[in-house]
Design a protein around this motif. Structure first.
Motif, PDB file in Angstrom:
ATOM      1  N   LEU A 214      -8.022   4.427  11.577  1.00  0.00           N
ATOM      2  CA  LEU A 214      -8.950   3.667  10.742  1.00  0.00           C
ATOM      3  C   LEU A 214      -8.906   4.226   9.326  1.00  0.00           C
ATOM      4  CD1 LEU A 214     -11.958   3.867  13.266  1.00  0.00           C
ATOM      5  CD2 LEU A 214     -10.378   1.971  13.053  1.00  0.00           C
ATOM      6  N   ASP A 215      -8.474   3.411   8.373  1.00  0.00           N
ATOM      7  CA  ASP A 215      -8.331   3.868   6.987  1.00  0.00           C
ATOM      8  C   ASP A 215      -9.535   3.409   6.165  1.00  0.00           C
ATOM      9  OD1 ASP A 215      -7.551   4.690   4.499  1.00  0.00           O
ATOM     10  OD2 ASP A 215      -5.614   3.663   4.504  1.00  0.00           O
ATOM     11  N   GLU A 216     -10.497   4.296   5.975  1.00  0.00           N
ATOM     12  CA  GLU A 216     -11.729   3.992   5.228  1.00  0.00           C
ATOM     13  C   GLU A 216     -12.301   2.628   5.582  1.00  0.00           C
ATOM     14  OE1 GLU A 216     -12.380   5.669   1.556  1.00  0.00           O
ATOM     15  OE2 GLU A 216     -10.322   6.302   1.225  1.00  0.00           O
ATOM     16  N   PRO A 217     -12.607   2.405   6.856  1.00  0.00           N
ATOM     17  CA  PRO A 217     -12.981   1.060   7.276  1.00  0.00           C
ATOM     18  C   PRO A 217     -14.289   0.555   6.676  1.00  0.00           C
ATOM     19  CG  PRO A 217     -13.391   2.617   9.043  1.00  0.00           C
ATOM     20  CD  PRO A 217     -12.651   3.357   7.975  1.00  0.00           C
TER      21      PRO A 217
ATOM     22  N   LYS B  33      -3.956  10.286   1.671  1.00  0.00           N
ATOM     23  CA  LYS B  33      -4.505   9.978   2.994  1.00  0.00           C
ATOM     24  C   LYS B  33      -3.853   8.725   3.585  1.00  0.00           C
ATOM     25  CE  LYS B  33      -8.721   9.808   1.359  1.00  0.00           C
ATOM     26  NZ  LYS B  33      -8.378  10.089  -0.054  1.00  0.00           N
ATOM     27  N   SER B  34      -3.782   7.668   2.786  1.00  0.00           N
ATOM     28  CA  SER B  34      -3.140   6.452   3.298  1.00  0.00           C
ATOM     29  C   SER B  34      -1.663   6.701   3.586  1.00  0.00           C
ATOM     30  CB  SER B  34      -3.304   5.296   2.313  1.00  0.00           C
ATOM     31  OG  SER B  34      -4.669   4.958   2.171  1.00  0.00           O
ATOM     32  N   THR B  35      -1.053   7.533   2.771  1.00  0.00           N
ATOM     33  CA  THR B  35       0.355   7.883   3.011  1.00  0.00           C
ATOM     34  C   THR B  35       0.523   8.527   4.387  1.00  0.00           C
ATOM     35  OG1 THR B  35       0.763   8.152   0.642  1.00  0.00           O
ATOM     36  CG2 THR B  35       2.295   9.264   2.139  1.00  0.00           C
TER      37      THR B  35
END
Ligand SMILES: Nc1ncnc2c1ncn2[C@@H]1O[C@H](COP(=O)(O)OP(=O)(O)OP(=O)(O)O)[C@@H](O)[C@H]1O
Ligand SMILES: [Mg+2]
Length: 261
Positions: free
Chosen positions: A161-164, A49-51
């Motif tokens: 937004l990455d797992e904020p 996901k972050s990738t």
């Protein structure tokens, strides 16, 4: 002719070369975000996901596939999106106000103008009086709001937004979800949101992409059927509960397939 989506990922693949040779992380990611749409990506830990975010932000090149923004090929281009990382990442030596205006400042907006807007928004999110405070004097949830405002007020159209909320306790997280829902429904920015939490994704989103394990593909694209404005009471309604359960079962099945491999 239909308007081009704001973000369009076309058949993205990504392999990393590591100690154990080449590892394929993303096998085929095709997804899009329309203007004003809230899209979530839900997938198991380590599925990439972050990738995906790093590829959208242009800091990691895809092995193949293209990233289109507003119909233009922007694969590998930086500075095109506004990004809120998992940790608030505020600059400790800048005041709250100056943290909020950072992205605007970098893009050439006049400081006075940016400050006025920041003050207005800080008041709206319950941080009036903290304009001149430093990040260390704020709680984790308050820092997240500042970090979110910085992303919201930055000039790029797409906010990622990455797992904020993953570092917050359960109650603060619920508060933040409610808060984000209200702010977003007023402001309607285009959002790509990563989460592990199916309930959070269904509550907030117009569309949810469910990802598989590595090598990662889109398992399912869900158009969330609930009308807006939404309240957090939605999560106890029967249709919501059954949809959440159905997705949960599907993810569990995907996990057991993985273990059986
Ligand atoms: N720079 C890199 N070099 C080599 N492998 C990497 C690199 N970045 C990520 N990976 C690998 O790619 C896979 C996906 O990582 P990524 O951080 O994108 O997953 P994720 O879905 O965001 O995980 P989480 O849910 O835990 O945040 C992992 O196996 C990770 O080890
Ligand atoms: Mg991640």
């Amino acid at each position: 002719m239909a308007e081009a989506p704001l973000l369009n990922l076309q058949q993205i693949t990504k392999s990393y070369r590591g100690g154990a040779g080449e590892q394929q992380v993303l096998a085929d990611i095709t997804l899009s975000v329309r203007k004003g749409e809230f899209v979530s990506v839900v997938g198991p830990s380590g599925c990439g996901k972050s990738t995906i975010f790093h590829i959208v932000g242009g800091v990691v090149p895809p092995t193949s596939g293209r990233v289109f923004l507003d119909g233009e090929d922007k694969t590998g281009a930086r500075g095109q999106i506004s990004y809120m990382p998992q940790q608030a990442a505020l600059f400790p030596w800048r005041t709250i106000e100056d943290n909020v205006i950072l992205a605007q400042e970098l893009s050439g907006v006049k400081k006075r103008e940016a400050r006025a807007k920041a003050r207005d928004w800080l008041a709206r999110v319950g941080l009036e009086g903290y304009e001149k405070a430093y990040p260390a004097t704020l709680s984790g949830g308050m820092q997240q709001r500042v970090s979110f405002l910085r992303a919201l007020l930055s000039p790029q159209e797409l906010i990622c937004l990455d797992e904020p909320f993953s570092a917050l306790d359960a109650l603060t997280r619920q508060d933040m979800q409610r808060w984000l829902l209200t702010i977003w429904e007023q402001y309607r920015r285009s959002v790509l949101f990563i989460t592990h939490n199916i309930e959070e994704a269904l509550l907030l989103s117009d569309t949810v992409y469910l990802l598989s394990n590595k090598p990662t593909k889109v398992l399912r694209q869900i158009e969330v059927p609930f009308a807006r404005p939404r309240s957090d009471k939605l999560i106890s309604e029967p249709l919501f509960v059954s949809l959440r359960q159905e997705i949960y079962e599907q993810m569990k099945e995907e996990q057991s397939l993985q273990r059986g491999r």
